[in-house]
Every structure is written in structure tokens, then in C-alpha cells.
Design an enzyme around this catalytic site. Sequence first.
Site, PDB file in Angstrom:
ATOM      1  N   SER A  16      30.096   2.209  43.285  1.00  0.00           N
ATOM      2  CA  SER A  16      29.025   1.654  44.120  1.00  0.00           C
ATOM      3  C   SER A  16      28.909   0.153  44.165  1.00  0.00           C
ATOM      4  O   SER A  16      29.082  -0.365  42.996  1.00  0.00           O
ATOM      5  CB  SER A  16      27.795   2.075  43.457  1.00  0.00           C
ATOM      6  N   SER A  18      26.012  -1.252  44.771  1.00  0.00           N
ATOM      7  CA  SER A  18      24.606  -2.023  44.379  1.00  0.00           C
ATOM      8  C   SER A  18      24.414  -2.695  43.056  1.00  0.00           C
ATOM      9  O   SER A  18      23.670  -3.540  43.446  1.00  0.00           O
ATOM     10  CB  SER A  18      23.795  -0.559  44.081  1.00  0.00           C
ATOM     11  N   THR A  61      21.124   7.801  43.717  1.00  0.00           N
ATOM     12  CA  THR A  61      22.035   8.332  44.736  1.00  0.00           C
ATOM     13  C   THR A  61      22.479   9.715  44.511  1.00  0.00           C
ATOM     14  O   THR A  61      21.839  10.324  43.370  1.00  0.00           O
ATOM     15  CB  THR A  61      23.293   7.283  44.699  1.00  0.00           C
ATOM     16  N   LYS A  65      18.361  12.519  44.667  1.00  0.00           N
ATOM     17  CA  LYS A  65      17.425  11.974  45.252  1.00  0.00           C
ATOM     18  C   LYS A  65      16.161  13.078  45.226  1.00  0.00           C
ATOM     19  O   LYS A  65      14.814  12.762  45.158  1.00  0.00           O
ATOM     20  CB  LYS A  65      17.595  11.764  46.693  1.00  0.00           C
ATOM     21  N   ASP A 101      16.286   4.223  52.222  1.00  0.00           N
ATOM     22  CA  ASP A 101      17.371   4.656  52.979  1.00  0.00           C
ATOM     23  C   ASP A 101      17.050   4.450  54.570  1.00  0.00           C
ATOM     24  O   ASP A 101      17.718   3.981  55.345  1.00  0.00           O
ATOM     25  CB  ASP A 101      17.754   6.045  52.641  1.00  0.00           C
ATOM     26  N   GLY A 125      21.316  15.586  53.634  1.00  0.00           N
ATOM     27  CA  GLY A 125      20.025  14.843  52.707  1.00  0.00           C
ATOM     28  C   GLY A 125      19.759  13.408  53.486  1.00  0.00           C
ATOM     29  O   GLY A 125      18.679  13.178  53.747  1.00  0.00           O
TER      30      GLY A 125
HETATM   31  P1  NDP Z   1      25.026  16.037  52.156  1.00  0.00           P
HETATM   32  O1  NDP Z   1      26.003  16.552  51.180  1.00  0.00           O
HETATM   33  O2  NDP Z   1      23.450  16.058  51.881  1.00  0.00           O
HETATM   34  O3  NDP Z   1      25.239  16.530  53.612  1.00  0.00           O
HETATM   35  C1  NDP Z   1      26.659  16.537  54.125  1.00  0.00           C
HETATM   36  C2  NDP Z   1      26.687  16.649  55.660  1.00  0.00           C
HETATM   37  O4  NDP Z   1      28.086  16.737  56.127  1.00  0.00           O
HETATM   38  C3  NDP Z   1      26.145  18.147  56.053  1.00  0.00           C
HETATM   39  O5  NDP Z   1      25.610  18.517  57.361  1.00  0.00           O
HETATM   40  C4  NDP Z   1      27.513  18.920  55.864  1.00  0.00           C
HETATM   41  O6  NDP Z   1      27.826  20.165  56.730  1.00  0.00           O
HETATM   42  C5  NDP Z   1      28.373  17.710  56.785  1.00  0.00           C
HETATM   43  N1  NDP Z   1      29.957  17.930  56.280  1.00  0.00           N
HETATM   44  C6  NDP Z   1      30.615  17.617  55.168  1.00  0.00           C
HETATM   45  N2  NDP Z   1      31.951  17.668  55.455  1.00  0.00           N
HETATM   46  C7  NDP Z   1      32.047  18.090  56.881  1.00  0.00           C
HETATM   47  C8  NDP Z   1      33.240  18.153  57.503  1.00  0.00           C
HETATM   48  N3  NDP Z   1      34.591  18.113  57.242  1.00  0.00           N
HETATM   49  N4  NDP Z   1      33.068  18.436  58.906  1.00  0.00           N
HETATM   50  C9  NDP Z   1      32.071  18.735  59.501  1.00  0.00           C
HETATM   51  N5  NDP Z   1      30.765  18.406  58.748  1.00  0.00           N
HETATM   52  C10 NDP Z   1      30.865  18.049  57.410  1.00  0.00           C
HETATM   53  O7  NDP Z   1      25.445  14.500  52.378  1.00  0.00           O
HETATM   54  P2  NDP Z   1      24.433  13.312  52.401  1.00  0.00           P
HETATM   55  O8  NDP Z   1      23.462  13.494  53.575  1.00  0.00           O
HETATM   56  O9  NDP Z   1      23.797  12.735  51.246  1.00  0.00           O
HETATM   57  O10 NDP Z   1      25.545  12.046  52.749  1.00  0.00           O
HETATM   58  C11 NDP Z   1      26.183  12.085  54.026  1.00  0.00           C
HETATM   59  C12 NDP Z   1      26.959  10.830  54.308  1.00  0.00           C
HETATM   60  O11 NDP Z   1      26.040   9.701  54.333  1.00  0.00           O
HETATM   61  C13 NDP Z   1      27.731  10.595  53.109  1.00  0.00           C
HETATM   62  O12 NDP Z   1      29.278  10.101  53.747  1.00  0.00           O
HETATM   63  C14 NDP Z   1      27.387   9.368  52.251  1.00  0.00           C
HETATM   64  O13 NDP Z   1      28.384   8.697  51.955  1.00  0.00           O
HETATM   65  C15 NDP Z   1      26.588   8.641  53.460  1.00  0.00           C
HETATM   66  N6  NDP Z   1      25.650   7.767  53.081  1.00  0.00           N
HETATM   67  C16 NDP Z   1      25.543   6.265  53.315  1.00  0.00           C
HETATM   68  C17 NDP Z   1      24.489   5.499  52.836  1.00  0.00           C
HETATM   69  C18 NDP Z   1      24.701   3.903  53.183  1.00  0.00           C
HETATM   70  O14 NDP Z   1      23.852   3.140  52.664  1.00  0.00           O
HETATM   71  N7  NDP Z   1      25.549   3.651  54.168  1.00  0.00           N
HETATM   72  C19 NDP Z   1      23.507   6.121  52.221  1.00  0.00           C
HETATM   73  C20 NDP Z   1      23.376   7.454  52.026  1.00  0.00           C
HETATM   74  C21 NDP Z   1      24.327   8.031  52.422  1.00  0.00           C
HETATM   75  P3  NDP Z   1      27.446  21.332  56.425  1.00  0.00           P
HETATM   76  O15 NDP Z   1      26.022  21.773  56.293  1.00  0.00           O
HETATM   77  O16 NDP Z   1      28.061  22.303  57.454  1.00  0.00           O
HETATM   78  O17 NDP Z   1      27.966  21.621  55.085  1.00  0.00           O
END
Ligand code: NDP
Length: 265
Positions: A16, A18, A61, A65, A101, A125
Site C-alpha cells: 500500500s 497509504s 482495506t 471494510k 472511497d 465491494g
Molecule cells: P471484490 O472482491 O469485492 O469484487 C471483485 C469484483 O471483480 C467482482 O464483481 C468479481 O466478479 C469481479 N472479478 C474478479 N475477477 C474477475 C475476472 N477475472 N473477470 C471478471 N470479473 C472479475 O473487490 P473490490 O470491489 O474490493 O475491488 C475491486 C477493485 O477495486 C480491485 O482491483 C481493487 O484493487 C480496486 N480498488 C481501488 C481503489 C483505489 O483507491 N483506486 C480503492 C478500492 C478498490 P464475480 O462477482 O463474478 O466474482
Amino acid sequence: MAKELFALFGNPVSHSKSPLMHNLSFQGLHYDACYTRYQLQDGEQLKNTFFSLGLKGINITVPHKEYAYNACDVLDPFAKKVGAVNTIVEKEGKLYGYNTDAPGFLKAISEFKGIKTVLFLGAGGTAQSTSSILRDGEYEVTLLNRSEGRLERYKQEGFETYTFENFIPKPYDLVINMTSAGLEDDSLPAPKEILDSVIPQAKACVDVIYGKETPFLKLAKSYNKPTKDGSDMLLYQGIIAFEYFTDHQFNFDEIEPHMKKAFIL
Ligand code: NDP
């Protein structure tokens, strides 16, 4: 020793930015505090750990959360609505919870003008809080997710939702990768045929993943679309958290130049 101690709780936390972002800001603004990272295995231990380390505030993170939400004594109304807390501040022995966020994300995409319709690729999330703040801001959000399960809560909240199987392409102003596809692999967030049907019609494409050019952003650039990765979202959520950490002694514009240095070092 610094007067106030802050930390990032998560698992993993080793990569991170942060700590660097916050420590550069404490230093630059001459605020007597220090920010560290703590790999928390068990989310149930969040509150105990917070107090045993003598912390003033934390960011939270993946994957904690929701635990953070449950650990708070007082919740900001937006954090309460979306059920996710990424910033906690201790005041007189009570834990106050916020979600930074989503406002960070809103600010990051506000540079793209004339945006009304937004397609989210992913429904995890991060999509939860960001879809809610966009809808409050009168954007129309549609969610497209690989699997059906995570779409259920969005359907109940009245969002238009699709899986890859039943998606019907139409024009969206902004297409956003909200998945972790491309974070540690070379995969696209949706089948290429679907992306080829929506990207050419979009005004811009955004990825929440930061620090690398994902296959999704590469594809968007091949269509000459304006793009942005998740760095601004990360920076802005950090600035808003810093405002809470320091009880609004500093405003956004004062914090930004210091925190931004973490992205050029
Ligand atoms: P979650 O684990 O809650 O959700 C993951 C999502 O990604 C689900 O919808 C999942 O689909 C989908 N997914 C994962 N792999 C694949 C794939 N290969 N093909 C298609 N869909 C896929 O993750 P978060 O919501 O916590 O995080 C999502 C992204 O946001 C991460 O990359 C994280 O690094 C980024 N992020 C960035 C931040 C920033 O400040 N820039 C802050 C917070 C997060 P399914 O339901 O089918 O499993």
C-alpha cells in the site's frame, strides 16, 4: 515519539501507498503524527487491536471494510447507507466511521464532462459505495458482472443489472473497470466482444486499479478514448481521510500537494 499514531489495517497491506501518502502530508503540514501499516488476520479483532496499539485513526482495506463498519460506535450517514467503512477516527474513546472511497472516486471522475450514463464492469465491494454516490449525483449506473450472485442487492436497490449472458449493448458515456481483473493477471473484466461493443461509444474509460496499465485500459486506448487509472481515486480518498484524521484543521487544497508527492517518488 509522534503525538498521534495512525495505521492501515488490511490483509495484505505490504504494497500500500497509504503510509507514504499520509506521512508525507504529516511532515509537509508539520502535524505531529505517524502512519504505519498493520496486517490484520482476523477482522473480529479490529477494535481490540485499534485500542491495544493506542491508535488515533485507521484506514481499512480488503477484506475488513464490513468488520470496520460493525466496529464503529458512530457512523457517518453515507457510510451507514452503503455498509462499508474505510476510515475510522477515535474521539473520546468512541470510534467514528466514514467512507472516503466513494467521494474520492466521484471527484476522480468529475474531470470527464458531459457524463450521464455509466457502465460498471463488476459489482463487488467498491462498486457498492461508488454506485450509490454516483446515483445520488444523478448519474445513471448500470452494472455488468461476471456472475449473477453479487447483482442481487443492486437489483433490489433498483439498478439495471446484467451478466455477460444477458447483456444488451447500448451507448454508455463512461465505462469503468470495477473488478480486480488485470490487477495480478492479464485478463479483461468482460469478454472482448462485449467491450468492443461499448468502448467505441463511450466518451471515456476508467479503471480503479492503479499503478499499471491494465488490459482494459490498453483496449480503451486502442480506441483512442481518454482514460484514467485508479491513482486519483486513491489520492482523493486519502486526502478526505486526512481531513478526518486531523479534525479538518487542513482543507483539501492544503493537503493535496503534500500527499501527491507519494505518486512521483
Ligand atoms: P471484490 O472482491 O469485492 O469484487 C471483485 C469484483 O471483480 C467482482 O464483481 C468479481 O466478479 C469481479 N472479478 C474478479 N475477477 C474477475 C475476472 N477475472 N473477470 C471478471 N470479473 C472479475 O473487490 P473490490 O470491489 O474490493 O475491488 C475491486 C477493485 O477495486 C480491485 O482491483 C481493487 O484493487 C480496486 N480498488 C481501488 C481503489 C483505489 O483507491 N483506486 C480503492 C478500492 C478498490 P464475480 O462477482 O463474478 O466474482
